[in-house]
Scaffold this motif. Sequence first.
Motif, short mmCIF file in Angstrom:
data_model
loop_
_atom_site.label_atom_id
_atom_site.label_comp_id
_atom_site.label_asym_id
_atom_site.label_seq_id
_atom_site.Cartn_x
_atom_site.Cartn_y
_atom_site.Cartn_z
N SER A 132 0.82 -1.21 0.00
CA SER A 132 0.00 0.00 0.00
C SER A 132 0.85 1.26 0.00
CB SER A 132 -0.95 0.00 1.20
OG SER A 132 -0.22 0.04 2.42
N GLU A 133 2.05 1.18 0.56
CA GLU A 133 2.90 2.37 0.62
C GLU A 133 3.47 2.74 -0.76
OE1 GLU A 133 5.53 -1.11 2.11
OE2 GLU A 133 3.44 -0.43 2.31
N ASP A 134 3.17 1.92 -1.76
CA ASP A 134 3.60 2.21 -3.13
C ASP A 134 2.42 2.02 -4.09
OD1 ASP A 134 5.47 2.81 -5.19
OD2 ASP A 134 5.69 0.67 -5.62
N ILE A 135 1.22 2.33 -3.63
CA ILE A 135 0.03 2.03 -4.41
C ILE A 135 -0.02 2.79 -5.72
CG2 ILE A 135 -1.51 3.79 -3.43
CD1 ILE A 135 -2.38 0.09 -4.11
N ILE A 136 0.60 3.96 -5.80
CA ILE A 136 0.53 4.73 -7.04
C ILE A 136 1.19 4.00 -8.20
CG2 ILE A 136 0.36 6.98 -5.90
CD1 ILE A 136 3.37 7.38 -6.77
N ASN A 137 2.18 3.17 -7.90
CA ASN A 137 2.82 2.44 -8.99
C ASN A 137 1.96 1.28 -9.49
OD1 ASN A 137 5.33 3.70 -9.84
ND2 ASN A 137 6.03 3.35 -7.74
N LEU A 138 1.05 0.80 -8.66
CA LEU A 138 0.06 -0.14 -9.16
C LEU A 138 -0.92 0.58 -10.08
CD1 LEU A 138 -1.26 -2.89 -9.29
CD2 LEU A 138 -2.40 -2.41 -7.11
N TRP A 139 -1.32 1.79 -9.69
CA TRP A 139 -2.17 2.60 -10.58
C TRP A 139 -1.50 2.78 -11.93
CZ3 TRP A 139 -3.38 7.61 -7.27
CH2 TRP A 139 -4.04 7.22 -6.08
N LEU A 140 -0.21 3.12 -11.90
CA LEU A 140 0.52 3.40 -13.13
C LEU A 140 0.69 2.14 -13.98
CD1 LEU A 140 3.22 5.86 -11.73
CD2 LEU A 140 1.22 6.43 -13.13
N LEU A 141 0.84 0.99 -13.32
CA LEU A 141 0.93 -0.27 -14.06
C LEU A 141 -0.37 -0.54 -14.82
CD1 LEU A 141 2.41 -2.98 -14.67
CD2 LEU A 141 1.26 -3.90 -12.64
N LEU A 142 -1.50 -0.35 -14.14
CA LEU A 142 -2.79 -0.57 -14.79
C LEU A 142 -2.99 0.40 -15.95
CD1 LEU A 142 -5.10 -1.07 -11.67
CD2 LEU A 142 -4.12 -2.83 -13.16
N LYS A 143 -2.57 1.64 -15.75
CA LYS A 143 -2.69 2.63 -16.81
C LYS A 143 -1.82 2.28 -18.01
CE LYS A 143 -1.95 7.56 -17.77
NZ LYS A 143 -1.52 8.87 -17.19
N LYS A 144 -0.59 1.84 -17.75
CA LYS A 144 0.35 1.55 -18.83
C LYS A 144 0.02 0.28 -19.58
CE LYS A 144 5.29 0.69 -19.68
NZ LYS A 144 6.63 0.59 -19.04
N ARG A 145 -0.31 -0.77 -18.84
CA ARG A 145 -0.52 -2.07 -19.47
C ARG A 145 -1.98 -2.29 -19.91
NH1 ARG A 145 3.74 -5.67 -17.77
NH2 ARG A 145 2.66 -7.29 -18.94
N GLY A 146 -2.89 -1.57 -19.27
CA GLY A 146 -4.30 -1.75 -19.58
C GLY A 146 -4.83 -0.65 -20.48
N ASN A 147 -6.15 -0.53 -20.52
CA ASN A 147 -6.81 0.45 -21.38
C ASN A 147 -7.91 1.15 -20.59
OD1 ASN A 147 -9.29 0.76 -23.66
ND2 ASN A 147 -7.28 1.48 -24.29
N ARG A 148 -7.90 2.48 -20.64
CA ARG A 148 -8.91 3.31 -19.99
C ARG A 148 -8.93 3.11 -18.47
NH1 ARG A 148 -12.28 5.06 -24.48
NH2 ARG A 148 -13.66 6.09 -23.00
N LEU A 149 -7.78 2.79 -17.89
CA LEU A 149 -7.69 2.58 -16.45
C LEU A 149 -6.89 3.67 -15.75
CD1 LEU A 149 -7.16 -1.31 -16.33
CD2 LEU A 149 -9.26 -0.01 -15.86
N GLY A 150 -6.62 4.76 -16.47
CA GLY A 150 -5.91 5.88 -15.87
C GLY A 150 -6.85 6.74 -15.04
N GLY A 151 -6.31 7.85 -14.52
CA GLY A 151 -7.11 8.72 -13.67
C GLY A 151 -7.59 7.98 -12.44
#
Length: 229
Positions: A132-151
Amino acid sequence: MTRFNDIYDRACERKGGEANLRVLLSDPLKNSVLSTYSDDLWLEEFTRKIFQSGFYWSVVNGKWDGFREVFWDFSVDKLLYMSPEMYEQRAQDERIIRNFKKVQSIAINCHMIYELQQEHGSFSELIASWPSEDIINLWLLLKKRGNRLGGNTGPFALRALGKDTFLMTKDVETYLRANGVIDGGLQSLKSLKAAQQHFNELQQSSGLSLTALSQLIAFSVGDNAIQST
């Protein structure tokens, strides 16, 4: 503790006391629970949040049985074999909300989950074990590897299924800017890192989850109405 106490006291005041506030706070699920999820469930929730973005959530939820029928209960194994032509055809099905670009995201995110399965053994285990202390990088992974999962779309899906995460909602943004935590674009890497560090500090001083802290902040600055953020 002063900063957290200020947040907590103001949230209590705005929500009619500590007892009322405590009822409104949510707890994330344990990693041991998240790791048992079917990977199909993540694809389903990503899709739900993508369609809910910019649309009435109640309408999307009302159509959801149709979505599950049209897209084979969001089975990753089955959808890997759905052709582009089939996706195009199903995007016109009256049982769902007909938006071809959002339907296309199902195929892309299905392949993302499959690829991460191959790399990590289980998509659910990857999500569960992410700190959890690095949750933003999970967000960024979803945004980079997935589609329409940013924001907030990816984070909202994570929160919906119980992963501990804060959210960059309007209320949280107002708080972060007012306290000088961020001053640039909300979704810039600089802002995300600064927000993560700030939430980590609050978590260390309070012992609460990122989920509860995010909600507390929203309750302390947002409209004085019962809400979950």
